[in-house]
Structures are given as C-alpha cells and as structure tokens.
Motif scaffolding. Sequence first.
Motif, PDB file in Angstrom:
ATOM      1  N   ILE A 196       0.827  -1.210   0.000  1.00  0.00           N
ATOM      2  CA  ILE A 196       0.000   0.000   0.000  1.00  0.00           C
ATOM      3  C   ILE A 196       0.859   1.256   0.000  1.00  0.00           C
ATOM      4  O   ILE A 196       0.565   2.228  -0.703  1.00  0.00           O
ATOM      5  CB  ILE A 196      -0.977  -0.021   1.196  1.00  0.00           C
ATOM      6  CG1 ILE A 196      -2.023  -1.117   0.978  1.00  0.00           C
ATOM      7  CG2 ILE A 196      -1.631   1.347   1.402  1.00  0.00           C
ATOM      8  CD1 ILE A 196      -2.870  -1.425   2.195  1.00  0.00           C
ATOM      9  N   PHE A 197       1.933   1.256   0.757  1.00  0.00           N
ATOM     10  CA  PHE A 197       2.757   2.452   0.908  1.00  0.00           C
ATOM     11  C   PHE A 197       4.074   2.381   0.130  1.00  0.00           C
ATOM     12  O   PHE A 197       5.005   3.147   0.420  1.00  0.00           O
ATOM     13  CB  PHE A 197       3.008   2.739   2.390  1.00  0.00           C
ATOM     14  CG  PHE A 197       1.731   3.024   3.128  1.00  0.00           C
ATOM     15  CD1 PHE A 197       1.002   4.176   2.878  1.00  0.00           C
ATOM     16  CD2 PHE A 197       1.229   2.106   4.040  1.00  0.00           C
ATOM     17  CE1 PHE A 197      -0.189   4.423   3.535  1.00  0.00           C
ATOM     18  CE2 PHE A 197       0.034   2.349   4.713  1.00  0.00           C
ATOM     19  CZ  PHE A 197      -0.683   3.516   4.454  1.00  0.00           C
ATOM     20  N   ALA A 198       4.131   1.491  -0.863  1.00  0.00           N
ATOM     21  CA  ALA A 198       5.355   1.336  -1.660  1.00  0.00           C
ATOM     22  C   ALA A 198       5.727   2.652  -2.336  1.00  0.00           C
ATOM     23  O   ALA A 198       4.883   3.337  -2.914  1.00  0.00           O
ATOM     24  CB  ALA A 198       5.161   0.241  -2.706  1.00  0.00           C
ATOM     25  N   ALA A 239       2.744   3.657  -6.771  1.00  0.00           N
ATOM     26  CA  ALA A 239       3.619   2.512  -7.052  1.00  0.00           C
ATOM     27  C   ALA A 239       2.942   1.169  -6.763  1.00  0.00           C
ATOM     28  O   ALA A 239       3.216   0.176  -7.441  1.00  0.00           O
ATOM     29  CB  ALA A 239       4.913   2.626  -6.249  1.00  0.00           C
ATOM     30  N   GLY A 240       2.060   1.132  -5.782  1.00  0.00           N
ATOM     31  CA  GLY A 240       1.434  -0.132  -5.400  1.00  0.00           C
ATOM     32  C   GLY A 240       0.050  -0.382  -5.970  1.00  0.00           C
ATOM     33  O   GLY A 240      -0.442  -1.512  -5.954  1.00  0.00           O
ATOM     34  N   ARG A 241      -0.593   0.651  -6.493  1.00  0.00           N
ATOM     35  CA  ARG A 241      -1.998   0.517  -6.919  1.00  0.00           C
ATOM     36  C   ARG A 241      -2.226  -0.576  -7.959  1.00  0.00           C
ATOM     37  O   ARG A 241      -3.129  -1.396  -7.809  1.00  0.00           O
ATOM     38  CB  ARG A 241      -2.539   1.848  -7.421  1.00  0.00           C
ATOM     39  CG  ARG A 241      -2.908   2.792  -6.295  1.00  0.00           C
ATOM     40  CD  ARG A 241      -3.374   4.129  -6.817  1.00  0.00           C
ATOM     41  NE  ARG A 241      -4.657   4.089  -7.479  1.00  0.00           N
ATOM     42  CZ  ARG A 241      -5.827   4.279  -6.877  1.00  0.00           C
ATOM     43  NH1 ARG A 241      -5.871   4.505  -5.582  1.00  0.00           N
ATOM     44  NH2 ARG A 241      -6.942   4.254  -7.567  1.00  0.00           N
ATOM     45  N   ASP A 242      -1.430  -0.577  -9.037  1.00  0.00           N
ATOM     46  CA  ASP A 242      -1.655  -1.590 -10.081  1.00  0.00           C
ATOM     47  C   ASP A 242      -1.452  -3.001  -9.544  1.00  0.00           C
ATOM     48  O   ASP A 242      -2.176  -3.929  -9.921  1.00  0.00           O
ATOM     49  CB  ASP A 242      -0.741  -1.354 -11.283  1.00  0.00           C
ATOM     50  CG  ASP A 242      -1.243  -0.227 -12.170  1.00  0.00           C
ATOM     51  OD1 ASP A 242      -2.433   0.145 -12.060  1.00  0.00           O
ATOM     52  OD2 ASP A 242      -0.451   0.281 -12.990  1.00  0.00           O
ATOM     53  N   ILE A 282      -2.032  -3.923  -6.469  1.00  0.00           N
ATOM     54  CA  ILE A 282      -3.218  -4.206  -5.652  1.00  0.00           C
ATOM     55  C   ILE A 282      -4.360  -4.646  -6.563  1.00  0.00           C
ATOM     56  O   ILE A 282      -5.034  -5.641  -6.287  1.00  0.00           O
ATOM     57  CB  ILE A 282      -3.621  -2.980  -4.807  1.00  0.00           C
ATOM     58  CG1 ILE A 282      -2.568  -2.720  -3.723  1.00  0.00           C
ATOM     59  CG2 ILE A 282      -5.008  -3.186  -4.177  1.00  0.00           C
ATOM     60  CD1 ILE A 282      -2.750  -1.409  -2.974  1.00  0.00           C
ATOM     61  N   PHE A 283      -4.553  -3.919  -7.666  1.00  0.00           N
ATOM     62  CA  PHE A 283      -5.599  -4.313  -8.615  1.00  0.00           C
ATOM     63  C   PHE A 283      -5.349  -5.716  -9.149  1.00  0.00           C
ATOM     64  O   PHE A 283      -6.275  -6.520  -9.273  1.00  0.00           O
ATOM     65  CB  PHE A 283      -5.690  -3.314  -9.774  1.00  0.00           C
ATOM     66  CG  PHE A 283      -6.154  -1.940  -9.371  1.00  0.00           C
ATOM     67  CD1 PHE A 283      -7.266  -1.757  -8.563  1.00  0.00           C
ATOM     68  CD2 PHE A 283      -5.466  -0.819  -9.790  1.00  0.00           C
ATOM     69  CE1 PHE A 283      -7.697  -0.489  -8.187  1.00  0.00           C
ATOM     70  CE2 PHE A 283      -5.878   0.458  -9.435  1.00  0.00           C
ATOM     71  CZ  PHE A 283      -7.003   0.622  -8.630  1.00  0.00           C
ATOM     72  N   ASP A 284      -4.093  -6.023  -9.454  1.00  0.00           N
ATOM     73  CA  ASP A 284      -3.764  -7.365  -9.962  1.00  0.00           C
ATOM     74  C   ASP A 284      -4.082  -8.447  -8.934  1.00  0.00           C
ATOM     75  O   ASP A 284      -4.646  -9.494  -9.282  1.00  0.00           O
ATOM     76  CB  ASP A 284      -2.288  -7.453 -10.357  1.00  0.00           C
ATOM     77  CG  ASP A 284      -1.946  -6.645 -11.603  1.00  0.00           C
ATOM     78  OD1 ASP A 284      -2.878  -6.198 -12.314  1.00  0.00           O
ATOM     79  OD2 ASP A 284      -0.747  -6.445 -11.852  1.00  0.00           O
ATOM     80  N   LEU A 285      -3.722  -8.213  -7.682  1.00  0.00           N
ATOM     81  CA  LEU A 285      -4.019  -9.195  -6.625  1.00  0.00           C
ATOM     82  C   LEU A 285      -5.528  -9.379  -6.466  1.00  0.00           C
ATOM     83  O   LEU A 285      -6.016 -10.514  -6.389  1.00  0.00           O
ATOM     84  CB  LEU A 285      -3.412  -8.769  -5.298  1.00  0.00           C
ATOM     85  CG  LEU A 285      -1.939  -9.045  -5.089  1.00  0.00           C
ATOM     86  CD1 LEU A 285      -1.436  -8.338  -3.836  1.00  0.00           C
ATOM     87  CD2 LEU A 285      -1.664 -10.541  -4.998  1.00  0.00           C
ATOM     88  N   LEU A 286      -6.268  -8.275  -6.424  1.00  0.00           N
ATOM     89  CA  LEU A 286      -7.718  -8.376  -6.255  1.00  0.00           C
ATOM     90  C   LEU A 286      -8.372  -9.074  -7.442  1.00  0.00           C
ATOM     91  O   LEU A 286      -9.301  -9.873  -7.264  1.00  0.00           O
ATOM     92  CB  LEU A 286      -8.323  -6.986  -6.017  1.00  0.00           C
ATOM     93  CG  LEU A 286      -7.950  -6.340  -4.687  1.00  0.00           C
ATOM     94  CD1 LEU A 286      -8.475  -4.903  -4.623  1.00  0.00           C
ATOM     95  CD2 LEU A 286      -8.458  -7.153  -3.497  1.00  0.00           C
ATOM     96  N   ALA A 287      -7.878  -8.826  -8.653  1.00  0.00           N
ATOM     97  CA  ALA A 287      -8.420  -9.509  -9.831  1.00  0.00           C
ATOM     98  C   ALA A 287      -8.130 -11.011  -9.766  1.00  0.00           C
ATOM     99  O   ALA A 287      -8.990 -11.833 -10.115  1.00  0.00           O
ATOM    100  CB  ALA A 287      -7.849  -8.911 -11.115  1.00  0.00           C
ATOM    101  N   THR A 288      -6.952 -11.362  -9.311  1.00  0.00           N
ATOM    102  CA  THR A 288      -6.606 -12.782  -9.167  1.00  0.00           C
ATOM    103  C   THR A 288      -7.504 -13.448  -8.135  1.00  0.00           C
ATOM    104  O   THR A 288      -7.982 -14.567  -8.341  1.00  0.00           O
ATOM    105  CB  THR A 288      -5.122 -12.944  -8.783  1.00  0.00           C
ATOM    106  OG1 THR A 288      -4.316 -12.347  -9.794  1.00  0.00           O
ATOM    107  CG2 THR A 288      -4.751 -14.409  -8.628  1.00  0.00           C
ATOM    108  N   ILE A 289      -7.754 -12.756  -7.048  1.00  0.00           N
ATOM    109  CA  ILE A 289      -8.645 -13.295  -6.013  1.00  0.00           C
ATOM    110  C   ILE A 289     -10.059 -13.434  -6.548  1.00  0.00           C
ATOM    111  O   ILE A 289     -10.709 -14.472  -6.374  1.00  0.00           O
ATOM    112  CB  ILE A 289      -8.604 -12.408  -4.751  1.00  0.00           C
ATOM    113  CG1 ILE A 289      -7.218 -12.503  -4.077  1.00  0.00           C
ATOM    114  CG2 ILE A 289      -9.713 -12.796  -3.770  1.00  0.00           C
ATOM    115  CD1 ILE A 289      -6.957 -11.436  -3.025  1.00  0.00           C
TER     116      ILE A 289
END
Length: 169
Positions: free
Chosen positions: A19-21, A65-68, A70-77
């Motif tokens: 989140i804070f990357a 830096a971390g948003r995309d 995060i989106f990738d992880l949530l899409a995978t989930i």
Amino acid sequence: MRSYLGGSSLLPQAIESLIFAESDQDAKAAYWRIDNVALVQGRLSESVYAVTSCLVVGLPFAKAAGRDRIFDLLATIAGGHDEHIDNEIVGSVSVRECVLLMKRCMLIFVEELQRGNPSCVDIVLMCAIYEPSLRGDVIEVFEKALGNPACAPIVDLIENSLIDLQSEE
C-alpha cells in the motif's frame, strides 16, 4: 490462518509495504510476498479473506507505485479457485465473500477501468456476477468504456465480459 509458503503472520507487513510502496521495485517485492503466501496460481488459501479486506481498506490510501499490483491481486482473487486440491492444507475461503468485500471500492475500480486497467474489468465483472443488483450498472459501465479511447487496448476483454454478464441473466 492457514496459507501457502511461510506463515500468514507475514502478510500484514507485506500488505502495508504494498500500500505504501515508494517504488515499483518495493511494490513488486511486497506483491510477491503476498502472492506466494496467500494464493498460488489462482488457488486461494483461507488467509485471502483477510488479505482482501486489508487491500480494500488500504486501496484509497495506496501510493501510485502499489496501486496496479493491488488491482492485480484483487483480480486474481476475484477470479480465483476456492475449491482445489490444497484445501485441506491451506484451508478454504469463499471467492464470493471476497468479491463482496471488493464492491466497497467499486467507484475506484470503475475509474481505473475507464483508464484502461484490465484488472479492473475482471473485478467489476465479478462484482456484478456475485451481486446481481449491480449488473445493470456494470453493463452500462462496460458499454461506456467501449467508446473510451483509453480502453481501446482492452476492448476484447470488455466485450467478452459483457457477453459473460448477459449470459448470467
């Protein structure tokens, strides 16, 4: 909580780091610390529900830096497998419950989709599949995105998502 490689006790720090990357390198390292522990090749562990909750809460505060990631992880989930051969080892989780947590950030996902983010197409689609009351709004969002120049690279994904949604009705 049960998980894949390593203990789930390592996840809170990895989520905070994502989140804070401050850099893509930091975001990538945090992403893999989460991915390798909570989910492997779309197979979800029971820790994924907590991961989803934390990512959804942190998303509005996430640095660029971390948003995309995060989106990738949530899409995978959202597209993950909750029933698989590893359930006895890593526990089970409901993809539906995770996706219902994600709908709290629906406006963020729609904004990112309109910027051409393919992960957000998947998330928005799954939100509409698991929450039927969203289908009409999501169809409208997808139809609008088809005319958006920023979405030109993901038109096929959007069109296929529309077909999936319409076949669910």
